[in-house]
Scaffold this active site. Structure first.
Site, mmCIF file in Angstrom:
data_model
loop_
_atom_site.group_PDB
_atom_site.id
_atom_site.type_symbol
_atom_site.label_atom_id
_atom_site.label_comp_id
_atom_site.label_asym_id
_atom_site.label_seq_id
_atom_site.Cartn_x
_atom_site.Cartn_y
_atom_site.Cartn_z
ATOM 1 C CB CYS A 1 12.821 -19.307 3.314
ATOM 2 S SG CYS A 1 14.400 -18.422 3.280
ATOM 3 C CG HIS B 1 2.953 -0.121 -5.018
ATOM 4 N ND1 HIS B 1 1.700 0.280 -5.429
ATOM 5 C CD2 HIS B 1 3.433 0.906 -4.255
ATOM 6 C CE1 HIS B 1 1.439 1.489 -4.945
ATOM 7 N NE2 HIS B 1 2.474 1.884 -4.242
ATOM 8 C CG ASP C 1 2.144 -5.357 -14.738
ATOM 9 O OD1 ASP C 1 3.121 -4.754 -15.226
ATOM 10 O OD2 ASP C 1 1.012 -4.841 -14.648
ATOM 11 C CG ASN D 1 0.849 -1.000 -12.942
ATOM 12 O OD1 ASN D 1 -0.051 -0.629 -12.195
ATOM 13 N ND2 ASN D 1 0.956 -0.575 -14.187
#
Length: 260
Positions: free
Chosen positions: A162, A126, A111, A109
């Site tokens: 950036c 991930h 989150d 996940n």
């Protein structure tokens, strides 16, 4: 309302009661009970006519960065409004049980719900919606402290630039066609190799290379327990299979272990 607890399989309780090192592999089903949709869920509203697979690629970001950034900002803000569910909190409680030497969460996940529930050792295979970086040079980008999770969704939102090279900032997640970040992957392999028990929670077991971690655990002699209400979730002969959700099963497991 508190979710009804599920009866714990005796074999799982027995294995968990003697385990000293547990690895928990979590997937989208872990967070779905917090209201976080999966890629397979039907999307409504602003993004209903987009396929996630068409937005979650480096090529899509290079082609239409404002659209991709807007979609990921909508996802990030949805997660920021969500709350950890009973399963997230149960993993924090499980780690605190005195018989355990270590509990590590390896999550697919993106989150931050494990961390917000108090879990300290979380490996993000991930990436994370909350760790954006430069598309060109990879420099981390800091989200503004006054970020408003309730901001309206926009179909187009130019990404920040950036501060190091001026390139566009991208979401800090792993896109289709990209390799997993090496450091988290190596950490996951190392933890699984010494685990006594691996809990596979809310993941179908179809997305590689993460789906190969249970096989590594089995090769090293660990038990594997699949906790998932979906009958299509992958399991191997000899695995403990518990057809329940994270928010029902994990609190029940903690309660059973505390009761002895």
């Amino acid at each position: 309302m508190t979710a009804e607890l599920s009866p714990v399989p005796a074999e799982l309780q027995a294995c968990a009661s003697v385990a000293r090192r547990i690895v928990v592999l979590t997937g989208a089903g872990m967070s779905s009970e917090s209201g976080i949709p999966t890629f397979r869920d039907k999307v409504s509203g602003l993004w209903a006519h987009f396929r996630p697979e068409d937005l979650a690629t480096p090529e899509a970001f290079a082609r239409q960065p404002a659209v991709v950034w807007a979609w990921y900002e909508a996802r990030r803000r949805q997660v920021a409004r969500a709350q950890p569910n009973a399963g997230h909190h149960a993993l924090h409680e499980l780690a605190a049980l005195p018989q355990l030497e270590a509990l590590v969460i390896v999550t697919q996940n993106v989150d931050d719900l494990h961390e917000r529930a108090g879990s300290a050792e979380v490996v993000h295979l991930h990436g994370s919606l909350f760790a954006p970086r430069c598309f060109d040079c990879g420099h981390p980008h800091t989200l503004p402290a006054d970020d408003d999770a309730r901001a309206p969704e926009l179909a187009s939102l130019p990404p920040p630039r950036c501060i190091r090279c001026g390139g566009p900032v991208r979401p800090g997640v792993v896109w289709f066609g990209e390799a997993l970040p090496e450091a988290p992957w190596r950490a996951a392999l190392a933890r699984v190799a010494v685990a006594d028990l691996v809990l596979v929670v809310g993941t179908s077991g179809l997305v590689y290379p993460a789906a190969g971690l249970p096989a590594t655990a089995r090769q090293q002699g660990a038990r594997v327990a699949v906790i998932n209400p979906d009958a299509q979730a992958q399991a191997e002969p000899g695995d403990i299979v518990w057809r329940t959700t994270a928010a029902r099963g994990l609190p029940a497991l903690v309660a059973a272990l505390r009761a002895g």
